[in-house]
Write an enzyme that holds these catalytic residues in place. Structure first.
Site, PDB file in Angstrom:
ATOM      1  N   ASP A  80      47.169  41.848  34.633  1.00  0.00           N
ATOM      2  CA  ASP A  80      48.240  42.735  35.083  1.00  0.00           C
ATOM      3  C   ASP A  80      48.068  43.090  36.550  1.00  0.00           C
ATOM      4  O   ASP A  80      48.968  43.647  37.169  1.00  0.00           O
ATOM      5  CB  ASP A  80      48.230  44.025  34.239  1.00  0.00           C
ATOM      6  CG  ASP A  80      49.376  44.955  34.601  1.00  0.00           C
ATOM      7  OD1 ASP A  80      50.528  44.471  34.623  1.00  0.00           O
ATOM      8  OD2 ASP A  80      49.135  46.144  34.878  1.00  0.00           O
TER       9      ASP A  80
ATOM     10  N   SER B  33      42.844  46.732  35.054  1.00  0.00           N
ATOM     11  CA  SER B  33      42.227  47.782  35.887  1.00  0.00           C
ATOM     12  C   SER B  33      42.656  47.611  37.344  1.00  0.00           C
ATOM     13  O   SER B  33      43.689  48.146  37.744  1.00  0.00           O
ATOM     14  CB  SER B  33      40.710  47.805  35.708  1.00  0.00           C
ATOM     15  OG  SER B  33      40.123  46.617  36.180  1.00  0.00           O
ATOM     16  N   ARG B  34      41.912  46.822  38.099  1.00  0.00           N
ATOM     17  CA  ARG B  34      42.305  46.514  39.478  1.00  0.00           C
ATOM     18  C   ARG B  34      41.915  45.071  39.761  1.00  0.00           C
ATOM     19  O   ARG B  34      40.860  44.590  39.309  1.00  0.00           O
ATOM     20  CB  ARG B  34      41.604  47.432  40.486  1.00  0.00           C
ATOM     21  CG  ARG B  34      42.183  48.831  40.581  1.00  0.00           C
ATOM     22  CD  ARG B  34      43.596  48.867  41.186  1.00  0.00           C
ATOM     23  NE  ARG B  34      44.110  50.220  41.327  1.00  0.00           N
ATOM     24  CZ  ARG B  34      44.885  50.831  40.437  1.00  0.00           C
ATOM     25  NH1 ARG B  34      45.237  50.223  39.322  1.00  0.00           N
ATOM     26  NH2 ARG B  34      45.343  52.053  40.663  1.00  0.00           N
TER      27      ARG B  34
ATOM     28  N   GLU C  21      47.399  41.625  45.382  1.00  0.00           N
ATOM     29  CA  GLU C  21      48.733  42.011  44.882  1.00  0.00           C
ATOM     30  C   GLU C  21      49.553  42.810  45.891  1.00  0.00           C
ATOM     31  O   GLU C  21      50.784  42.800  45.825  1.00  0.00           O
ATOM     32  CB  GLU C  21      48.623  42.796  43.565  1.00  0.00           C
ATOM     33  CG  GLU C  21      48.045  44.209  43.707  1.00  0.00           C
ATOM     34  CD  GLU C  21      47.979  44.956  42.370  1.00  0.00           C
ATOM     35  OE1 GLU C  21      47.481  44.395  41.379  1.00  0.00           O
ATOM     36  OE2 GLU C  21      48.428  46.127  42.336  1.00  0.00           O
TER      37      GLU C  21
ATOM     38  N   CYS D  13      37.504  49.700  34.193  1.00  0.00           N
ATOM     39  CA  CYS D  13      36.732  50.495  35.156  1.00  0.00           C
ATOM     40  C   CYS D  13      37.542  50.599  36.454  1.00  0.00           C
ATOM     41  O   CYS D  13      38.436  49.794  36.696  1.00  0.00           O
ATOM     42  CB  CYS D  13      35.388  49.812  35.428  1.00  0.00           C
ATOM     43  SG  CYS D  13      35.561  48.092  35.908  1.00  0.00           S
ATOM     44  N   PRO D  14      37.249  51.571  37.300  1.00  0.00           N
ATOM     45  CA  PRO D  14      37.950  51.627  38.594  1.00  0.00           C
ATOM     46  C   PRO D  14      37.406  50.552  39.529  1.00  0.00           C
ATOM     47  O   PRO D  14      36.323  50.004  39.273  1.00  0.00           O
ATOM     48  CB  PRO D  14      37.602  53.015  39.120  1.00  0.00           C
ATOM     49  CG  PRO D  14      36.360  53.412  38.422  1.00  0.00           C
ATOM     50  CD  PRO D  14      36.256  52.652  37.145  1.00  0.00           C
TER      51      PRO D  14
ATOM     52  N   HIS E  89      51.419  44.487  37.752  1.00  0.00           N
ATOM     53  CA  HIS E  89      50.974  45.894  37.707  1.00  0.00           C
ATOM     54  C   HIS E  89      51.997  46.730  36.943  1.00  0.00           C
ATOM     55  O   HIS E  89      52.590  47.665  37.473  1.00  0.00           O
ATOM     56  CB  HIS E  89      50.764  46.428  39.129  1.00  0.00           C
ATOM     57  CG  HIS E  89      49.755  47.534  39.183  1.00  0.00           C
ATOM     58  ND1 HIS E  89      48.775  47.607  40.129  1.00  0.00           N
ATOM     59  CD2 HIS E  89      49.561  48.620  38.379  1.00  0.00           C
ATOM     60  CE1 HIS E  89      48.037  48.692  39.923  1.00  0.00           C
ATOM     61  NE2 HIS E  89      48.495  49.320  38.856  1.00  0.00           N
TER      62      HIS E  89
HETATM   63  P1  NAD Z   1      38.586  57.019  34.165  1.00  0.00           P
HETATM   64  O1  NAD Z   1      38.031  57.573  35.418  1.00  0.00           O
HETATM   65  O2  NAD Z   1      38.894  57.943  33.028  1.00  0.00           O
HETATM   66  O3  NAD Z   1      37.597  55.894  33.588  1.00  0.00           O
HETATM   67  C1  NAD Z   1      36.946  54.950  34.363  1.00  0.00           C
HETATM   68  C2  NAD Z   1      35.600  54.692  33.707  1.00  0.00           C
HETATM   69  O4  NAD Z   1      34.976  53.625  34.409  1.00  0.00           O
HETATM   70  C3  NAD Z   1      34.654  55.918  33.777  1.00  0.00           C
HETATM   71  O5  NAD Z   1      34.160  56.214  32.487  1.00  0.00           O
HETATM   72  C4  NAD Z   1      33.564  55.458  34.735  1.00  0.00           C
HETATM   73  O6  NAD Z   1      32.289  55.999  34.407  1.00  0.00           O
HETATM   74  C5  NAD Z   1      33.605  53.951  34.510  1.00  0.00           C
HETATM   75  N1  NAD Z   1      32.930  53.207  35.564  1.00  0.00           N
HETATM   76  C6  NAD Z   1      32.790  53.509  36.885  1.00  0.00           C
HETATM   77  N2  NAD Z   1      32.039  52.583  37.486  1.00  0.00           N
HETATM   78  C7  NAD Z   1      31.685  51.682  36.530  1.00  0.00           C
HETATM   79  C8  NAD Z   1      30.903  50.494  36.526  1.00  0.00           C
HETATM   80  N3  NAD Z   1      30.320  50.061  37.641  1.00  0.00           N
HETATM   81  N4  NAD Z   1      30.779  49.812  35.367  1.00  0.00           N
HETATM   82  C9  NAD Z   1      31.353  50.250  34.231  1.00  0.00           C
HETATM   83  N5  NAD Z   1      32.108  51.380  34.164  1.00  0.00           N
HETATM   84  C10 NAD Z   1      32.281  52.074  35.309  1.00  0.00           C
HETATM   85  O7  NAD Z   1      39.870  56.195  34.579  1.00  0.00           O
HETATM   86  P2  NAD Z   1      41.036  55.653  33.637  1.00  0.00           P
HETATM   87  O8  NAD Z   1      42.168  56.617  33.650  1.00  0.00           O
HETATM   88  O9  NAD Z   1      40.472  55.198  32.341  1.00  0.00           O
HETATM   89  O10 NAD Z   1      41.534  54.396  34.501  1.00  0.00           O
HETATM   90  C11 NAD Z   1      40.689  53.275  34.717  1.00  0.00           C
HETATM   91  C12 NAD Z   1      41.294  52.390  35.771  1.00  0.00           C
HETATM   92  O11 NAD Z   1      42.479  51.787  35.261  1.00  0.00           O
HETATM   93  C13 NAD Z   1      41.784  53.133  37.026  1.00  0.00           C
HETATM   94  O12 NAD Z   1      40.730  53.363  37.939  1.00  0.00           O
HETATM   95  C14 NAD Z   1      42.796  52.177  37.576  1.00  0.00           C
HETATM   96  O13 NAD Z   1      42.160  51.294  38.469  1.00  0.00           O
HETATM   97  C15 NAD Z   1      43.282  51.412  36.355  1.00  0.00           C
HETATM   98  N6  NAD Z   1      44.696  51.700  36.039  1.00  0.00           N
HETATM   99  C16 NAD Z   1      45.559  50.670  35.957  1.00  0.00           C
HETATM  100  C17 NAD Z   1      46.890  50.900  35.661  1.00  0.00           C
HETATM  101  C18 NAD Z   1      47.898  49.779  35.519  1.00  0.00           C
HETATM  102  O14 NAD Z   1      49.100  50.038  35.445  1.00  0.00           O
HETATM  103  N7  NAD Z   1      47.488  48.531  35.445  1.00  0.00           N
HETATM  104  C19 NAD Z   1      47.341  52.222  35.475  1.00  0.00           C
HETATM  105  C20 NAD Z   1      46.410  53.260  35.552  1.00  0.00           C
HETATM  106  C21 NAD Z   1      45.089  52.993  35.834  1.00  0.00           C
END
Ligand code: NAD
Length: 327
Positions: free
Chosen positions: A257, A232-233, A262, A204-205, A294
């Site tokens: 990750d 995620s974060r 960070e 999730c974000p 990351h």
């Molecule tokens: P996305 O927007 O497609 O999916 C995020 C999902 O989380 C959505 O379906 C949303 O409804 C859901 N969400 C929002 N609030 C929520 C909650 N309170 N509880 C449960 N679900 C909730 O985004 P994505 O492309 O799948 O990316 C997800 C996250 O991954 C990004 O926001 C970013 O933080 C992280 N990310 C990390 C890396 C890395 O290298 N580690 C790289 C890219 C993205």
């Protein structure tokens, strides 16, 4: 022609930028954006930033005063941008959604398998000519229950891979993904997901609703010995609570990750400097914790897509269109 200042450029990104950029005037800096480097963008209308750049109210106000109108992020996540300030200052923020959900999903699977099968310890031992298997006992993924929190692009890609392992998949999101349902995921409440999952993976974000979602209370609701994967974060996990859970054995393993502090350490080199983050040092000390900086997104495919989309975002803005706008 519009000029863009690109911050935090790493040597490994240069070929991807060169490949993607044919026409834009981009002034590149290896230094991250902060209140000390903000003036490097003087004379430009756009800045291009990554996750370790500072985009708080102070920096955004300075950028706006200098005539910056576009913040072109090279990331999908935008939790590091003060969106409230950006909206007030009428700055357009664009991101790169879906540049390669597979890269992060596959990395999460790599973390799970490395932890379940003790790959790192096995390799380290063999390099010391220790061929004993004691302490390396793993468990099958087949028939284990995996909980996915957040089933957007990355969570759905992760679910698709997991279905091939024969796992029971539980999911929680505010929106149901048809793709996940067709790959066998059952949408349940967070409490049920915590109670039943052998492995929990966060996709999730980071926002107000997910900040410290994994905390002492929620950890206590989980199965004893649960594995937690976070690509995620960092701020989605209360790291102090995670450490306490690892110490008590409530958490059996963690693959991390991302890390909530960070910004001060990742993408920097400390081999010749004093490393002072005591909380991260604690994480580093656990044999059942796998850490990376990351890196989940870091594939050639992802970097190629990031730069192509970023250049498209800048070019579209120059033509008066806005694509991939963060609202
Ligand atoms: P996305 O927007 O497609 O999916 C995020 C999902 O989380 C959505 O379906 C949303 O409804 C859901 N969400 C929002 N609030 C929520 C909650 N309170 N509880 C449960 N679900 C909730 O985004 P994505 O492309 O799948 O990316 C997800 C996250 O991954 C990004 O926001 C970013 O933080 C992280 N990310 C990390 C890396 C890395 O290298 N580690 C790289 C890219 C993205």
């Amino acid at each position: 022609m519009m000029k863009t200042t690109l911050y935090s450029l790493k040597p490994y990104e240069k070929p991807f930028l060169q490949q993607a950029n044919k026409d834009q005037e981009i002034i590149c800096h290896s230094r991250p954006l902060s209140e000390y480097t903000v003036t490097l963008a003087e004379g430009c209308e756009a800045v291009c930033c990554f996750v370790a750049d500072t985009l708080d109210k102070t920096v955004l106000a300075k950028l706006s005063n200098m005539g910056i109108r576009l913040i072109a992020l090279r990331s999908a996540g935008y939790d590091h941008v003060d969106m409230h300030a950006a909206r007030e200052l009428k700055l357009t923020v664009c991101n790169v959604p879906q540049y390669s959900p597979a890269s992060i999903a596959e990395f999460s699977i790599a973390m799970i398998l490395s932890l379940t099968r003790h790959m790192i310890e096995a390799d380290q031992r063999i390099k010391q000519y220790n061929f004993l298997l004691d302490g390396l006992l793993g468990f099958d993924l087949k028939n284990k229950t995996v909980g996915i929190i957040g089933t957007g692009f990355i969570g759905s890609a992760f679910c698709r891979i997991l279905s091939g392992f024969g796992c029971q998949i539980l999911a929680y999101d505010v929106i149901t993904s048809d793709d996940c349902v067709s790959n066998g995921a059952d949408y349940v409440s967070l409490n049920e997901l915590y109670k039943k999952s052998d492995i929990i993976s966060l996709h999730c974000p980071l926002n107000e609703s997910t900040h410290h979602l994994i905390n002492q209370d929620t950890i206590n609701k989980m199965k004893k010995g649960v594995m937690i994967i976070n690509t995620s974060r960092g701020g989605v996990i209360d790291t102090a609570a995670l450490i306490a859970g690892l110490e008590s054995g409530q958490i059996g393993a963690a693959g991390l990750d991302v890390y909530e502090n960070e910004g001060a350490i990742f993408y920097k080199e400390f081999s010749h400097k004093q490393f002072q983050d005591e909380m991260y040092k604690k994480l580093e000390g656990f044999d059942n914790v796998l850490l990376s900086a990351h890196q989940a997104y870091f594939t050639a495919d992802a970097l190629s897509n990031i730069f192509k989309t970023t250049i498209n975002n800048i070019t579209a803005f120059e033509k008066g269109q806005v694509i991939h706008k963060v609202e």
